[in-house]
Design an enzyme around this catalytic site. Sequence first.
Site, PDB file in Angstrom:
ATOM      1  N   SER A   1       0.816  -1.217   0.000  1.00 36.14           N
ATOM      2  CA  SER A   1       0.000   0.000   0.000  1.00 36.14           C
ATOM      3  C   SER A   1       0.842   1.256   0.000  1.00 36.14           C
ATOM      4  O   SER A   1       0.478   2.273   0.587  1.00 36.14           O
ATOM      5  CB  SER A   1      -0.929   0.000   1.223  1.00 36.14           C
ATOM      6  OG  SER A   1      -0.176   0.044   2.431  1.00 36.14           O
TER       7      SER A   1
ATOM      8  N   ALA B   1       2.871   3.167  -5.327  1.00 39.57           N
ATOM      9  CA  ALA B   1       2.479   2.392  -6.510  1.00 39.57           C
ATOM     10  C   ALA B   1       1.171   1.652  -6.258  1.00 39.57           C
ATOM     11  O   ALA B   1       0.249   1.681  -7.086  1.00 39.57           O
ATOM     12  CB  ALA B   1       3.593   1.417  -6.892  1.00 39.57           C
TER      13      ALA B   1
ATOM     14  N   ARG C   1      25.131   8.413  -7.425  1.00 38.87           N
ATOM     15  CA  ARG C   1      25.217   7.876  -6.068  1.00 38.87           C
ATOM     16  C   ARG C   1      26.273   6.788  -5.918  1.00 38.87           C
ATOM     17  O   ARG C   1      26.939   6.688  -4.885  1.00 38.87           O
ATOM     18  CB  ARG C   1      23.850   7.331  -5.642  1.00 38.87           C
ATOM     19  CG  ARG C   1      22.863   8.417  -5.301  1.00 38.87           C
ATOM     20  CD  ARG C   1      21.501   7.860  -4.975  1.00 38.87           C
ATOM     21  NE  ARG C   1      20.584   8.919  -4.591  1.00 38.87           N
ATOM     22  CZ  ARG C   1      19.275   8.771  -4.489  1.00 38.87           C
ATOM     23  NH1 ARG C   1      18.722   7.594  -4.752  1.00 38.87           N
ATOM     24  NH2 ARG C   1      18.509   9.786  -4.132  1.00 38.87           N
TER      25      ARG C   1
END
Length: 533
Positions: free
Chosen positions: A20, A23, A281
Amino acid sequence: MRGCSMENPRITTDIVIIGSGMAGLIAALQLSQTRKVTIVTKTSIGAGNSEKAQGGIAAAISANDSFYDHIQDTLAAGYGHNNERVAKKLIEQAAPVMSAFFDWNTPFDRDDKGVFQLAKEGAHSRRRIFHAGGDATGFYMMKQLKKHVAENIQVLEHFMAYDLLMAKDRCIGVMGKNKENQLCKIYAGATVIASGGCGQLYPVTSNAEEATSDGMAMAFRAGVRLKDMEFMQFHPTMLFSNGRGAGLVSEAVRGEGGILVDEAGNAIMKNRHPLEDLAPRSVVSNAVFEHLQAGKEIYLSTQKVSEFTKKFPTVADNALAHGIDVTKGFLPVRPGAHFMMGGIETNEWGRTNKNGVYAIGEAACTGMHGANRLASNSLLEAAAGALLLAQHLPWQEQVTLWEEQEEACDIGNSPEIQALQENMDQWAGVVKEETNLLKMREWLKSYNHFIFSKGSSVLIKKDMTLKNMMTTAWLITNGALVRTESRGAHIRTDYSDEEPEWVRYAVCWENEKTEPVIRLNQERGSGHEPAIS
């Protein structure tokens, strides 16, 4: 709506969504307009990584930006491993995605004139990051989403999905345990995995407690194809206090002038990459890791960030809560597990290689991110994938109810989760090499019976979580062993260069096999297949 209980051990629905987060909720909101939708979520609705997202959502919709530039930035950050067609398709969904969030009254930050205060993060060529509450974007986006969950959507909270229900090669639903620990089977025409990532495999992570790779492990046990599991992204700036990870320090801090320094004040990214502190990153995490290995302490200097506490209240409050004086302008940091670029192989709208099962969000591997995700592309992919799924998901009839013999699962002398996390950090962490990966493989191999059996209903939820984490640890470790190169977030000291022969191939897991196969990435042409050593 009525849930699962001893009096009602079976539920039938058109679509069951596992998870939940962003998406899952967007997919549910869209699909529930024409179909019966059931959401199962292992804790409370909305809990997970989406709510914890700080930086924002990347969307190239301003007048001085373009989808083309955003796509190029995404491909550059992905080290040649992206699915360019999928990246283009998802990035071009930015307009409908943002339109939906505007309609949901999401309070994205604006200046005094009402103009959106767009941020710039690592490897972006433009300011295109929409944020809310300074650095609490996920919280505010999810807050608005949850307000719009309609009454016709059945939500089962504290329901842990155990395994997909398969009828030969078709998924017909999911089985799991409800909040009373009662076994329940949910039969559906379509099952959507939106269960998030796997950051909890490591002791230092930005991820929520729910991120234990449940959906990926369930998919593996059902024979659904997974790929690119060796590409685990580590965020370079996790706050570190009292020997433990203490929360994420958003990349946006560096976008506003933050600089990584050692204890002597030397800028560690200077001359390391043209973008310095805003390099991809993987580059920044590797630099921080190398300095830590050399015995140095690394800090994120915020001295050049104007109005730091006002712009980044979440980071500042969290630092203060852990006894760090933010007025001094130095935050102790180290890399932490952040995002899985790999996952369940799908196309841009979530279709897998098995009928009836779909995946969206971080649980899915669309190929958008390649070998290293561009900052703030995760929320965009989650939302765009959900919208596309709702547009393309075919109507599928529910299969007649059936039963299969459950396979026994002996937990035996299984380890503690902490032991798994520490071993993954030591042997399969930011930087890898063969000797340590083999140690990790052998440690996991001693628990193979537990790892590779089905998700038996005799297991309590804690043991099922451990099983899922160990399954995914096996996929990450062995995928990293097979990929004999360094690319993006996959960094090996014994194979330190990118190998051209690998750019067109993916390490895949399919048909419940315990060893990977190398498959051609169709979107990237053909070439000489690398050998498995």
